[in-house]
Design a protein around this motif. Structure first.
Motif, short mmCIF file in Angstrom:
data_model
loop_
_atom_site.label_atom_id
_atom_site.label_comp_id
_atom_site.label_asym_id
_atom_site.label_seq_id
_atom_site.Cartn_x
_atom_site.Cartn_y
_atom_site.Cartn_z
N ARG A 140 1.35 -21.12 4.54
CA ARG A 140 1.11 -19.77 4.01
C ARG A 140 0.48 -18.88 5.07
O ARG A 140 0.89 -17.74 5.26
CB ARG A 140 0.19 -19.84 2.80
CG ARG A 140 -0.09 -18.46 2.20
CD ARG A 140 -1.46 -18.29 1.60
NE ARG A 140 -2.53 -18.68 2.50
CZ ARG A 140 -3.69 -19.14 2.09
NH1 ARG A 140 -3.94 -19.29 0.82
NH2 ARG A 140 -4.63 -19.48 2.96
N ASP A 141 -0.51 -19.42 5.77
CA ASP A 141 -1.17 -18.63 6.80
C ASP A 141 -0.20 -18.23 7.91
O ASP A 141 -0.24 -17.09 8.40
CB ASP A 141 -2.36 -19.40 7.39
CG ASP A 141 -3.50 -19.55 6.40
OD1 ASP A 141 -3.50 -18.85 5.36
OD2 ASP A 141 -4.40 -20.37 6.66
N ALA A 142 0.68 -19.15 8.29
CA ALA A 142 1.68 -18.84 9.32
C ALA A 142 2.65 -17.77 8.83
O ALA A 142 2.99 -16.83 9.57
CB ALA A 142 2.44 -20.10 9.72
N SER B 197 -3.24 -28.82 1.94
CA SER B 197 -3.61 -28.43 3.30
C SER B 197 -2.40 -27.91 4.06
O SER B 197 -2.47 -26.89 4.75
CB SER B 197 -4.24 -29.62 4.03
OG SER B 197 -4.48 -29.30 5.36
N GLU B 198 -1.28 -28.62 3.95
CA GLU B 198 -0.06 -28.19 4.63
C GLU B 198 0.45 -26.86 4.08
O GLU B 198 0.91 -26.01 4.84
CB GLU B 198 1.03 -29.26 4.51
CG GLU B 198 0.74 -30.50 5.32
CD GLU B 198 0.57 -30.20 6.81
OE1 GLU B 198 1.41 -29.47 7.38
OE2 GLU B 198 -0.41 -30.68 7.39
N VAL B 199 0.35 -26.68 2.79
CA VAL B 199 0.80 -25.44 2.16
C VAL B 199 -0.05 -24.27 2.65
O VAL B 199 0.47 -23.19 2.95
CB VAL B 199 0.76 -25.55 0.63
CG1 VAL B 199 0.98 -24.20 -0.04
CG2 VAL B 199 1.81 -26.54 0.15
N VAL B 200 -1.34 -24.49 2.75
CA VAL B 200 -2.23 -23.42 3.22
C VAL B 200 -1.88 -23.06 4.66
O VAL B 200 -1.80 -21.87 5.00
CB VAL B 200 -3.71 -23.84 3.08
CG1 VAL B 200 -4.62 -22.88 3.81
CG2 VAL B 200 -4.09 -23.92 1.61
N ALA C 169 4.94 -17.93 -2.10
CA ALA C 169 3.82 -18.05 -3.03
C ALA C 169 4.19 -18.95 -4.21
O ALA C 169 3.38 -19.79 -4.63
CB ALA C 169 3.40 -16.68 -3.54
N GLU C 170 5.40 -18.81 -4.72
CA GLU C 170 5.84 -19.66 -5.83
C GLU C 170 5.93 -21.11 -5.39
O GLU C 170 5.52 -22.02 -6.11
CB GLU C 170 7.19 -19.16 -6.36
CG GLU C 170 7.07 -17.85 -7.11
CD GLU C 170 8.42 -17.22 -7.44
OE1 GLU C 170 9.46 -17.72 -6.96
OE2 GLU C 170 8.41 -16.22 -8.18
N HIS C 171 6.45 -21.34 -4.19
CA HIS C 171 6.56 -22.69 -3.65
C HIS C 171 5.16 -23.30 -3.48
O HIS C 171 4.91 -24.44 -3.84
CB HIS C 171 7.29 -22.65 -2.32
CG HIS C 171 7.42 -23.97 -1.65
ND1 HIS C 171 8.20 -24.99 -2.14
CD2 HIS C 171 6.86 -24.44 -0.50
CE1 HIS C 171 8.12 -26.03 -1.35
NE2 HIS C 171 7.31 -25.73 -0.35
N ARG C 172 4.26 -22.50 -2.97
CA ARG C 172 2.87 -22.95 -2.76
C ARG C 172 2.23 -23.35 -4.08
O ARG C 172 1.61 -24.40 -4.19
CB ARG C 172 2.08 -21.82 -2.09
CG ARG C 172 0.62 -22.11 -1.93
CD ARG C 172 -0.07 -20.88 -1.29
NE ARG C 172 -1.49 -21.08 -1.24
CZ ARG C 172 -2.33 -20.65 -2.18
NH1 ARG C 172 -1.91 -19.99 -3.22
NH2 ARG C 172 -3.62 -20.88 -2.07
N GLU C 173 2.40 -22.51 -5.09
CA GLU C 173 1.81 -22.79 -6.39
C GLU C 173 2.37 -24.10 -6.98
O GLU C 173 1.62 -24.89 -7.56
CB GLU C 173 2.04 -21.64 -7.36
CG GLU C 173 1.26 -20.39 -7.01
CD GLU C 173 -0.24 -20.62 -6.94
OE1 GLU C 173 -0.79 -21.30 -7.82
OE2 GLU C 173 -0.86 -20.11 -5.99
N GLU C 174 3.66 -24.31 -6.81
CA GLU C 174 4.27 -25.54 -7.32
C GLU C 174 3.69 -26.76 -6.63
O GLU C 174 3.36 -27.76 -7.27
CB GLU C 174 5.79 -25.49 -7.13
CG GLU C 174 6.51 -26.69 -7.65
CD GLU C 174 6.33 -26.91 -9.14
OE1 GLU C 174 6.25 -28.09 -9.56
OE2 GLU C 174 6.26 -25.92 -9.90
#
Length: 89
Positions: free
Chosen positions: A59-61, A53-56, A37-42
């Motif tokens: 995250r879903d995976a 798009s790649e982060v989503v 989650a922290e990586h995604r937010e960054e």
């Protein structure tokens, strides 16, 4: 939190020992979810649509993998529900 893990271990009821969740595994899953989650937010802060798009997708995976792990832990412990949800069949 070290205290909780020790207390949990010290207070286990022998007859229920196969019903307890693997607390160390749960902590590991939660730490990985927090880091993701922290990586995604960054990455989202960078505001690149392709990256978002790649982060989503990532995250879903990871969510799906964590859910599978939780469901497997639940089935091993004999619990009926995870997060108040019945298992999807």
């Amino acid at each position: 939190m070290v205290e909780f893990g020790l207390k949990l271990e010290d207070n286990k009821v022998a007859e229920w020992s196969n019903k307890y969740i693997d607390y160390e595994k749960l902590k590991s899953i939660l730490k990985r979810a927090k880091a993701a989650a922290e990586h995604r937010e960054e990455l989202i802060k960078r505001n690149d649509p392709v990256v978002v798009s790649e982060v989503v997708k990532e995250r879903d995976a990871k969510y799906a993998a964590a859910r599978r792990e939780a469901l497997m832990a639940r089935s091993k412990s004999g619990l009926e529900e995870v997060d108040g949800e019945e298992e999807d069949d």
